[in-house]
Design an enzyme around this catalytic site. Structure first.
Site, PDB file in Angstrom:
ATOM      1  CE  LYS A  21     -34.105  48.230  -8.810  1.00 21.70           C
ATOM      2  NZ  LYS A  21     -32.934  47.716  -8.060  1.00 21.70           N
ATOM      3  CG  ASP A 148     -37.123  45.636  -8.104  1.00 23.27           C
ATOM      4  OD1 ASP A 148     -37.239  45.907  -6.893  1.00 23.27           O
ATOM      5  OD2 ASP A 148     -36.090  45.162  -8.604  1.00 23.27           O
TER       6      ASP A 148
END
Length: 312
Positions: A21, A148
């Protein structure tokens, strides 16, 4: 929850791919008494993948291949190992599985490679063991592993609040092409946050959402997205690794729509006008000597997904 019957297990290998990401925006609030910072972030999953292969084993073992594999621990500190054990504990199974991770996402590069490993492992073990957990249960297990990790399951584009683990999908139109300047040496996330605290002794207790960026994503306007890229941790990352400023400057000189340190760094992400322009940006990083290696990718992409047998 009652234990899963041993015969519910399966002997086949399961492969799951999960993306890295970038934080298109990362707003950081005041450090709380527990040491964590509240966040308001916009995640985008990009086509740089971690692949986890889970197969029947005796006990819980892990091997690693791919980029910087020698830097990845294979003991209980590894997030994938912790993910497999958390899932086994939740359903009342012994954690009998061999995990193999093939890495593409930089280690300690601010792109959540370890979190992608954990997300992929949750889905792989759930499939291998046929435990059939609903996504909301997997999300809860993911959130307990790290901020995350839930986004590794969700993918696409999302707004993250709390510690980044409270997710809401964000509307995003079109594709975004990226070039990444990678460094051989990572940055410690705790060190970056400590530097942020030193640089910003007074910040808002709870940061707000990045409205301009969300509007640009809804409109599918890459130029506006480039202008709206923001990272509250960038100044701290540059304090610890001043050379990253050179990579940002090279990206701008080569016509990037925007350039930013990804998360806690040290990866620099440059937004390109097209796939071809992303390749040019990567070449510019290499020619200027501001990156130890480079990657290009597109986003947004899906979160953790099973890889069909025979599919590469």
């Amino acid at each position: 929850m009652s234990p899963i019957r041993p015969e519910a297990r399966t002997e086949r290998e399961v492969r799951v791919r999960a993306p890295g990401k970038i934080n298109l925006s990362l707003r950081v609030g005041r450090r709380e008494p527990d040491g964590y910072h509240p966040l308001a972030t916009v995640f985008q999953a990009v086509s740089v993948y971690e692949e986890v292969m889970a197969s029947a084993g005796t006990g819980l073992t892990l091997t690693v291949s791919g980029a910087q594999a020698d830097r990845v621990p294979t003991d209980e500190t590894n997030l994938a190992v912790r993910a497999a054990r958390a899932l086994a504990d939740h359903v009342g199974l012994d954690a009998d599985v061999h995990l193999h991770i093939h890495k593409e996402v930089p280690v300690a590069g601010g792109m959540a490679g370890g979190s992608a490993d954990a997300a992929a492992t949750l889905l792989a073990c759930d499939t291998l063991w046929r435990t059939g957990l609903p996504r909301e249960i997997l999300h809860g297990l993911a959130a307990a592993l790290g901020s995350d990790v839930p986004f590794g399951l969700l993918g696409h584009t999302a707004i993250g609040t709390g510690r980044g683990d409270q997710l809401a999908p964000a509307l995003s139109r079109g594709d975004y092409h990226w070039a990444f300047a990678l460094q051989a040496e990572g940055l410690s996330t705790p060190r970056v946050y400590a530097a942020f605290d030193d640089l910003h002794p007074t910040v808002r207790a709870v940061p707000g959402a990045d409205v301009a960026l969300l509007q640009a994503l809804r409109a599918g306007d890459p130029h506006a997205v480039g202008l709206a890229l923001h990272n509250d941790l960038q100044e701290a990352a540059l304090e610890l690794a001043p050379g990253l400023a050179d990579a940002i400057a090279v990206a701008h000189d080569a016509g990037a729509l925007g350039a930013i340190v990804s998360g806690s760094g040290p990866t620099v992400a440059a937004l390109a006008r097209s796939r071809q322009h992303a390749l040019l940006l990567a070449a510019a990083f290499t020619a200027a000597g501001v990156a130890d290696s480079v990657l290009t990718a597109v986003g947004p992409v899906a979160g953790a997904r099973l890889v069909p047998s025979g599919h590469e």
